[in-house]
Scaffold this active site. Structure first.
Site, PDB file in Angstrom:
ATOM      1  N   SER A 559      23.710 -13.731  15.819  1.00  0.00           N
ATOM      2  CA  SER A 559      22.973 -13.465  17.047  1.00  0.00           C
ATOM      3  C   SER A 559      21.627 -14.165  16.991  1.00  0.00           C
ATOM      4  CB  SER A 559      22.753 -11.962  17.236  1.00  0.00           C
ATOM      5  OG  SER A 559      21.862 -11.702  18.306  1.00  0.00           O
ATOM      6  N   TYR A 572      20.543  -3.109  15.262  1.00  0.00           N
ATOM      7  CA  TYR A 572      21.389  -4.269  15.553  1.00  0.00           C
ATOM      8  C   TYR A 572      20.767  -5.543  14.981  1.00  0.00           C
ATOM      9  CZ  TYR A 572      23.853  -7.810  18.325  1.00  0.00           C
ATOM     10  OH  TYR A 572      24.574  -8.909  18.726  1.00  0.00           O
TER      11      TYR A 572
END
Length: 682
Positions: A559, A572
């Site tokens: 990510s 996250y």
């Protein structure tokens, strides 16, 4: 202008072909052919012509369509008898078939076209049933054929398929007006009739009568007694052993070129390998030309019982493989002529392991699976022949003439160019939806076999079906937090396709929240799925890949958050940073094995995303003060390119890293975020 109605002869031919070809007792995959003769119209003169419709080269009877038929003029085909130069030059006749085509001609005519054209019957079937080949490959096949059928089916001695065989069969029919067909020595059967129904009836009569004859007159245990210790392992133990062997066996079968594998532990295979006669019979090789073109001249057989330690079995397989390659090279040298095609490779296509089963190999999963199916056909042929006589396949020199036939070489040259990921087996986690689904689709489109791994069994099964089913993709249900489920997923992968070459760590979730609102449970779950899960998947992948010794790729879908320190998403982002460093660590550690490890850093993938659809999208939209349906647009506006990122764009990046162009790239992170300056790698 309304389309022309299909010719009734063609309609009947296609229906008959599909009925015959859909039953494996009648013929094997892509084996045999069927034809019909009937009136047609010359497209130039408008005059009447007599036509032959016959299954074209490489087609399959069970799925035959009109596009798979070659269409030729009978007057021209029959005229070829006047210019036939003799058996030593009969291959030249195949090129002559092109001058006999009607109109555009349809599919490419096969080598068996002469058989169908020259036999004086309106309908002809040529098939490869196990029962018929058992008689054709028995040491006294001619006597057994007469005993089985009387004078209604005639013996034709072995001859390589071609123009002369067509002349031989035509002469046999003319000399035996009461015959309905013939058994072709070392090959198969041919039947004929005045109508499509009569021809099909005659084909089935030959096949079923041969089956009944073998059942009535055959001895009960033609393969001999069971060898002590060679019986089949219990199913769970057998498949565990097969999964442990598969990557090593695939490595042996891929010395010359990478292969896809298939595993079979059918009762027919296990019983054959448990019996005393299996070493002798396996050494004789397969019989029918259709068989050994796919299985090679003979299999590699492990000569150890299944209970031996795994390391001993692997060492012995390595020794046997070296001997197999030497023997195959010697076989080529014995029979090759100056104009023979180059040796295509000396690795086995079939590897037999007593008590465990059969590994078969090919350029793709269908080819590997079909090779295994053909060896099962060969086992049934051996059983039938040994039950009433002894198995006596055609001479080795004749097998070589078929295997290295220039016409077969030409067929190989006509095959479509393989995709850049052909022969590669990919396992994608979280592939039941979103980015994982898009990655699975892209890898399959580029030629890979794909293992669709997801917690959602229905989603995984749906994606595997979208990709084309078992020859293209299989579904496995796996929770990446479970070591046992991950190991089971890789076992399923190696049993389905022989090994694993490419792994995409994509499974993930997000429970967004700032520090003070993030629970320990939320933290632990996200780290368990993404940090720990990708570690466990990569570890299992490395075990398989190092055993294969064929290199490999591991790609992490990470990510932008792994390098961008934003707010309100600590769990996250932290686990994505963990994954990002795993890429670097594993690239450093696995490079010596030829395994490349890279990452893809997406951002703002809203449409089609399982994570966003699971509630994260609503939370992020609320955090930004916008409607959820405008979230993708919002993310696009903040990028340098002002473009929304879709799952397909991430899939493109995965392919770019694994498709063969970046062969010297490892340890890299490839942004797929439409340009987020704050996430530029430094």
């Amino acid at each position: 202008m309304a389309p022309l109605a299909p010719d009734p002869e063609v309609t009947a031919l296609l229906a008959r072909s599909r009925r015959l070809g859909s039953d494996p007792r009648n013929t094997n995959y892509a084996g045999g052919n069927a034809s019909a003769k009937g009136p047609g119209t010359d497209p130039v003169t408008g005059g009447d012509v007599e036509l032959l419709w016959v299954k074209g080269s490489g087609g399959d009877l069970g799925t035959l369509t009109e596009a798979g038929l070659a269409v030729l003029r009978l007057d021209r085909l029959r005229a070829l008898k006047e210019v036939y130069p003799g058996v030593e030059r009969e291959d030249e006749m195949v090129a002559a078939f092109d001058h006999c085509l009607h109109g555009r001609g349809g599919a490419a005519p096969s080598i068996d076209t002469a058989m169908h054209a020259l036999v004086d019957a309106a309908h002809v079937d040529h098939l490869h049933p196990d029962s018929g080949i058992a008689l054709a490959c028995a040491a006294d096949g001619e006597r057994l054929t007469a005993r089985c059928f009387g004078d209604t089916v005639v013996w034709v001695p072995w001859r390589r398929p071609g123009f002369q065989l067509g002349l031989d069969i035509a002469a046999v029919k003319e000399a035996n007006p009461g015959a309905v067909g013939c058994v072709l020595g070392g090959h198969g059967i041919t039947a004929w009739g005045d109508t499509a129904e009569e021809c099909e009836r005659n084909s089935l009569h030959i096949i079923r009568t041969a089956e009944e004859f073998l059942a009535e007159h055959g001895k009960p245990e033609p393969f001999g007694p069971v060898i002590e210790g060679y019986g089949a392992l219990p199913e769970a133990e057998r498949r565990e052993r097969a999964a442990a062997l598969a990557p090593y066996v695939r490595a042996l079968a891929s010395q010359d070129r990478a292969q896809v594998g298939h595993f079979t532990d059918s009762e027919a295979v296990l019983d054959f390998l448990a019996r005393a006669e299996h070493p002798r019979l396996a050494a004789l090789g397969t019989s029918c030309p259709d068989h050994f073109l796919r299985t090679k001249v003979r299999p590699l057989v492990l000569d150890l019982p299944p209970a031996v330690p795994l390391d001993r079995a692997l060492a012995r397989l390595k020794e046997l493989h070296a001997a197999y390659r030497e023997e195959y090279a010697a076989y080529y040298t014995r029979h090759a002529r100056p104009d023979s095609p180059a040796m295509r490779g000396a690795d086995p296509a079939i590897v037999l392991v007593p008590g465990v089963g059969m590994f078969s190999f090919g350029r793709d999963e269908q080819t590997a699976r079909v090779a295994g199916e053909f060896y099962v056909n060969a086992i049934r042929v051996m059983r039938g022949a040994e039950s009433v006589s002894s198995y006596a396949p055609i001479e080795e020199s004749e097998k070589f003439r078929i295997e290295y036939w220039e016409l077969e070489e030409a067929k190989l040259r006509r095959m479509p160019r393989p995709g850049p990921l052909a022969t590669r087996v990919a396992l994608v986690t979280g592939a039941g939806s979103g980015i994982g689904r898009a990655v699975a689709h892209r890898l399959a489109a580029e030629g890979a076999c794909v293992v669709v791994a997801d917690m959602n069994a229905a989603g995984a099964a749906a994606v595997a079906a979208e990709l084309g089913g078992p020859d293209k993709a299989v579904a496995v249900t796996v929770d990446v937090t479970s070591e046992e489920q991950i190991a089971a997923a890789f076992r399923a992968a190696v049993l389905a396709f022989g090994g694993v070459d490419l792994v995409v760590n994509n499974a993930g979730l997000s429970l967004a929240g700032p520090l003070l609102e993030t629970s320990a449970e939320d933290w632990d779950l996200q780290h368990a799925v993404m940090a720990r899960g990708s570690f466990l998947v990569s570890r299992e992948a490395a075990r398989v890949m190092t055993a294969q010794r064929m290199g490999g790729d591991i790609v992490y879908v990470v990510s932008k958050n792994s390098v961008f320190a934003g707010t309100g998403n600590i769990a996250y982002s932290a686990t994505k940073a963990d994954q990002a460093h795993q890429v670097r660590l594993l690239a450093a550690e696995l490079g010596e094995h030829g395994i490349r490890v890279n990452g893809v850093n997406p951002d703002g993938v809203v449409r089609g995303s399982g994570i966003f659809a699971g509630g994260w999208g609503a939370k992020r939209a609320a955090a930004y003060g916008i409607e959820e349906e405008r979230l993708g647009e919002f993310y696009a506006r903040r990028t340098l390119l002002k473009r929304e990122v879709l799952p397909e764009h991430v899939a493109n990046a995965v392919f770019a890293l694994t498709g063969g162009e970046l062969t010297h790239t490892t340890g890299v992170h490839l942004p797929v975020d439409a340009g987020v300056a704050a996430a530029f790698l430094r």
